[in-house]
Design a protein around this motif. Structure first.
Motif, PDB file in Angstrom:
ATOM      1  N   ALA A  76       0.830  -1.211   0.000  1.00  0.00           N
ATOM      2  CA  ALA A  76       0.000   0.000   0.000  1.00  0.00           C
ATOM      3  C   ALA A  76       0.864   1.260   0.000  1.00  0.00           C
ATOM      4  CB  ALA A  76      -0.942   0.002   1.197  1.00  0.00           C
ATOM      5  N   ALA A  77       1.975   1.230   0.731  1.00  0.00           N
ATOM      6  CA  ALA A  77       2.832   2.413   0.862  1.00  0.00           C
ATOM      7  C   ALA A  77       3.650   2.678  -0.397  1.00  0.00           C
ATOM      8  CB  ALA A  77       3.792   2.244   2.042  1.00  0.00           C
ATOM      9  N   GLU A  78       3.891   1.633  -1.192  1.00  0.00           N
ATOM     10  CA  GLU A  78       4.823   1.700  -2.312  1.00  0.00           C
ATOM     11  C   GLU A  78       6.152   2.234  -1.791  1.00  0.00           C
ATOM     12  OE1 GLU A  78       2.537   3.717  -5.428  1.00  0.00           O
ATOM     13  OE2 GLU A  78       1.989   1.732  -6.191  1.00  0.00           O
ATOM     14  N   VAL A  79       6.535   3.457  -2.117  1.00  0.00           N
ATOM     15  CA  VAL A  79       7.721   4.096  -1.545  1.00  0.00           C
ATOM     16  C   VAL A  79       7.249   5.436  -0.990  1.00  0.00           C
ATOM     17  CG1 VAL A  79      10.036   5.013  -1.974  1.00  0.00           C
ATOM     18  CG2 VAL A  79       9.266   2.964  -3.202  1.00  0.00           C
ATOM     19  N   THR A  80       7.166   5.516   0.331  1.00  0.00           N
ATOM     20  CA  THR A  80       6.608   6.693   0.996  1.00  0.00           C
ATOM     21  C   THR A  80       7.677   7.389   1.830  1.00  0.00           C
ATOM     22  OG1 THR A  80       4.421   5.659   1.132  1.00  0.00           O
ATOM     23  CG2 THR A  80       4.856   7.489   2.639  1.00  0.00           C
ATOM     24  N   PRO A  81       7.999   8.642   1.499  1.00  0.00           N
ATOM     25  CA  PRO A  81       8.988   9.394   2.280  1.00  0.00           C
ATOM     26  C   PRO A  81       8.505   9.652   3.710  1.00  0.00           C
ATOM     27  CG  PRO A  81       8.469  10.514   0.215  1.00  0.00           C
ATOM     28  CD  PRO A  81       7.474   9.416   0.379  1.00  0.00           C
ATOM     29  N   VAL A  82       9.443   9.667   4.654  1.00  0.00           N
ATOM     30  CA  VAL A  82       9.176  10.025   6.048  1.00  0.00           C
ATOM     31  C   VAL A  82      10.027  11.254   6.334  1.00  0.00           C
ATOM     32  CG1 VAL A  82       9.376   9.279   8.458  1.00  0.00           C
ATOM     33  CG2 VAL A  82       8.770   7.608   6.666  1.00  0.00           C
ATOM     34  N   VAL A  83       9.404  12.336   6.762  1.00  0.00           N
ATOM     35  CA  VAL A  83      10.154  13.582   6.959  1.00  0.00           C
ATOM     36  C   VAL A  83      10.202  14.046   8.410  1.00  0.00           C
ATOM     37  CG1 VAL A  83       9.787  14.353   4.582  1.00  0.00           C
ATOM     38  CG2 VAL A  83       8.149  15.008   6.359  1.00  0.00           C
ATOM     39  N   ASN A  84       9.545  13.298   9.300  1.00  0.00           N
ATOM     40  CA  ASN A  84       9.519  13.675  10.706  1.00  0.00           C
ATOM     41  C   ASN A  84       9.336  12.407  11.525  1.00  0.00           C
ATOM     42  OD1 ASN A  84       8.318  14.508  13.314  1.00  0.00           O
ATOM     43  ND2 ASN A  84       8.344  16.548  12.403  1.00  0.00           N
ATOM     44  N   ILE A  85      10.172  12.220  12.527  1.00  0.00           N
ATOM     45  CA  ILE A  85      10.057  11.075  13.426  1.00  0.00           C
ATOM     46  C   ILE A  85      10.155  11.588  14.858  1.00  0.00           C
ATOM     47  CG2 ILE A  85      11.079   8.892  14.194  1.00  0.00           C
ATOM     48  CD1 ILE A  85      12.169   8.541  11.322  1.00  0.00           C
ATOM     49  N   ASP A  86       9.151  11.280  15.640  1.00  0.00           N
ATOM     50  CA  ASP A  86       9.105  11.710  17.048  1.00  0.00           C
ATOM     51  C   ASP A  86       9.276  13.222  17.187  1.00  0.00           C
ATOM     52  OD1 ASP A  86       8.746   9.096  17.869  1.00  0.00           O
ATOM     53  OD2 ASP A  86      10.826   8.791  18.470  1.00  0.00           O
ATOM     54  N   GLY A  87       8.753  13.987  16.226  1.00  0.00           N
ATOM     55  CA  GLY A  87       8.875  15.430  16.274  1.00  0.00           C
ATOM     56  C   GLY A  87      10.213  15.959  15.795  1.00  0.00           C
ATOM     57  N   ARG A  88      11.082  15.079  15.344  1.00  0.00           N
ATOM     58  CA  ARG A  88      12.391  15.494  14.824  1.00  0.00           C
ATOM     59  C   ARG A  88      12.346  15.496  13.303  1.00  0.00           C
ATOM     60  NH1 ARG A  88      13.564  12.272  19.422  1.00  0.00           N
ATOM     61  NH2 ARG A  88      15.182  13.158  20.744  1.00  0.00           N
ATOM     62  N   VAL A  89      12.784  16.582  12.714  1.00  0.00           N
ATOM     63  CA  VAL A  89      12.804  16.697  11.253  1.00  0.00           C
ATOM     64  C   VAL A  89      13.931  15.832  10.704  1.00  0.00           C
ATOM     65  CG1 VAL A  89      13.180  18.300   9.325  1.00  0.00           C
ATOM     66  CG2 VAL A  89      11.805  19.007  11.283  1.00  0.00           C
ATOM     67  N   ILE A  90      13.608  15.064   9.657  1.00  0.00           N
ATOM     68  CA  ILE A  90      14.597  14.227   8.999  1.00  0.00           C
ATOM     69  C   ILE A  90      15.126  14.993   7.794  1.00  0.00           C
ATOM     70  CG2 ILE A  90      15.001  12.015   7.829  1.00  0.00           C
ATOM     71  CD1 ILE A  90      14.244  11.872  10.878  1.00  0.00           C
ATOM     72  N   GLY A  91      16.451  15.056   7.673  1.00  0.00           N
ATOM     73  CA  GLY A  91      17.071  15.815   6.574  1.00  0.00           C
ATOM     74  C   GLY A  91      16.627  17.261   6.635  1.00  0.00           C
ATOM     75  N   ASN A  92      16.134  17.769   5.498  1.00  0.00           N
ATOM     76  CA  ASN A  92      15.668  19.163   5.465  1.00  0.00           C
ATOM     77  C   ASN A  92      14.159  19.254   5.615  1.00  0.00           C
ATOM     78  OD1 ASN A  92      14.660  18.358   3.016  1.00  0.00           O
ATOM     79  ND2 ASN A  92      15.905  19.751   1.784  1.00  0.00           N
ATOM     80  N   GLY A  93      13.521  18.143   5.987  1.00  0.00           N
ATOM     81  CA  GLY A  93      12.074  18.148   6.199  1.00  0.00           C
ATOM     82  C   GLY A  93      11.270  17.914   4.931  1.00  0.00           C
ATOM     83  N   GLU A  94      11.951  17.605   3.837  1.00  0.00           N
ATOM     84  CA  GLU A  94      11.303  17.322   2.550  1.00  0.00           C
ATOM     85  C   GLU A  94      11.755  15.941   2.080  1.00  0.00           C
ATOM     86  OE1 GLU A  94       9.181  19.392   0.917  1.00  0.00           O
ATOM     87  OE2 GLU A  94       9.341  20.867   2.548  1.00  0.00           O
ATOM     88  N   PRO A  95      10.966  15.294   1.222  1.00  0.00           N
ATOM     89  CA  PRO A  95      11.440  14.017   0.658  1.00  0.00           C
ATOM     90  C   PRO A  95      12.797  14.214  -0.013  1.00  0.00           C
ATOM     91  CG  PRO A  95       9.130  14.353   0.138  1.00  0.00           C
ATOM     92  CD  PRO A  95       9.629  15.639   0.754  1.00  0.00           C
ATOM     93  N   GLY A  96      13.729  13.308   0.273  1.00  0.00           N
ATOM     94  CA  GLY A  96      15.089  13.451  -0.235  1.00  0.00           C
ATOM     95  C   GLY A  96      15.252  12.971  -1.663  1.00  0.00           C
ATOM     96  N   PRO A  97      16.351  13.370  -2.306  1.00  0.00           N
ATOM     97  CA  PRO A  97      16.578  13.036  -3.715  1.00  0.00           C
ATOM     98  C   PRO A  97      16.705  11.534  -3.987  1.00  0.00           C
ATOM     99  CG  PRO A  97      18.543  14.043  -2.757  1.00  0.00           C
ATOM    100  CD  PRO A  97      17.446  14.170  -1.743  1.00  0.00           C
ATOM    101  N   ILE A  98      17.304  10.788  -3.077  1.00  0.00           N
ATOM    102  CA  ILE A  98      17.439   9.349  -3.304  1.00  0.00           C
ATOM    103  C   ILE A  98      16.077   8.673  -3.161  1.00  0.00           C
ATOM    104  CG2 ILE A  98      18.445   7.202  -2.396  1.00  0.00           C
ATOM    105  CD1 ILE A  98      21.032   8.817  -1.921  1.00  0.00           C
ATOM    106  N   THR A  99      15.325   9.060  -2.153  1.00  0.00           N
ATOM    107  CA  THR A  99      13.970   8.526  -1.986  1.00  0.00           C
ATOM    108  C   THR A  99      13.136   8.808  -3.225  1.00  0.00           C
ATOM    109  OG1 THR A  99      14.059   8.840   0.419  1.00  0.00           O
ATOM    110  CG2 THR A  99      11.868   8.635  -0.582  1.00  0.00           C
TER     111      THR A  99
END
Length: 162
Positions: free
Chosen positions: A113-136
């Motif tokens: 169902a998810a296929e490839v779904t970016p995650v930009v926040n975990i436990d209130g912490r921003v991952i990377g720059n808060g946007e889906p990354g280029p490799i994803t």
């Protein structure tokens, strides 16, 4: 992140099924204001989402928990590993700590169902720059092309329905 759910199945309930813990984890995440749960294995390492496999990207390398570590051996996970390697990316199966999630450049889920779904926040912490990354985004785009029959190399994965 779900370590000990606040929601519990009563001991009197005779509940069976592998997805019960995942449903409880997802409900707990939703009650806490999150979209999805990330489950840890019995040793405290990252296992998967409530219904998805998980990948992190650090310094251009993809990491995902190994199949021997209590995760679902997902078809989409295997597909993404193949696609990523075909794109020239390094994919390493290894145990992932909670801290590695927080410091990853990118995080994404994979699943039917998810296929490839970016995650930009975990436990209130921003991952990377808060946007889906280029490799994803690159892996996601190629995955979508492959499953829609636009990549001849993967046509054997598909079954036409007429």
């Amino acid at each position: 992140m779900v370590e000990g759910s606040q929601l519990h199945v009563p001991n009197e309930a005779k509940v069976g099924g592998i997805y019960v813990n995942s449903v409880i984890a997802l409900l707990d995440a939703k009650v806490s204001g999150f979209d999805e749960a990330i489950l840890l294995n019995r040793d405290g390492y990252v296992a998967e989402g409530s219904g998805e496999n998980i990948f992190i990207v650090k310094d251009g390398v993809l990491y995902t928990p190994p199949t021997y570590d209590s995760i679902l051996e997902g078809i989409t996970r295997d597909t993404v590993i193949t696609i990523a390697r075909d794109l020239g990316l390094t994919v390493i199966e290894k145990r992932i700590t909670r801290e590695e999630l927080y410091t990853a450049d990118e995080v994404f889920f994979t699943g039917t169902a998810a296929e490839v779904t970016p995650v930009v926040n975990i436990d209130g912490r921003v991952i990377g720059n808060g946007e889906p990354g280029p490799i994803t985004l690159k892996v996601r785009s190629y995955y979508i092309d492959a499953v829609h029959g636009k990549v001849s190399k993967y046509m054997s994965w598909l079954t036409p329905v007429y």
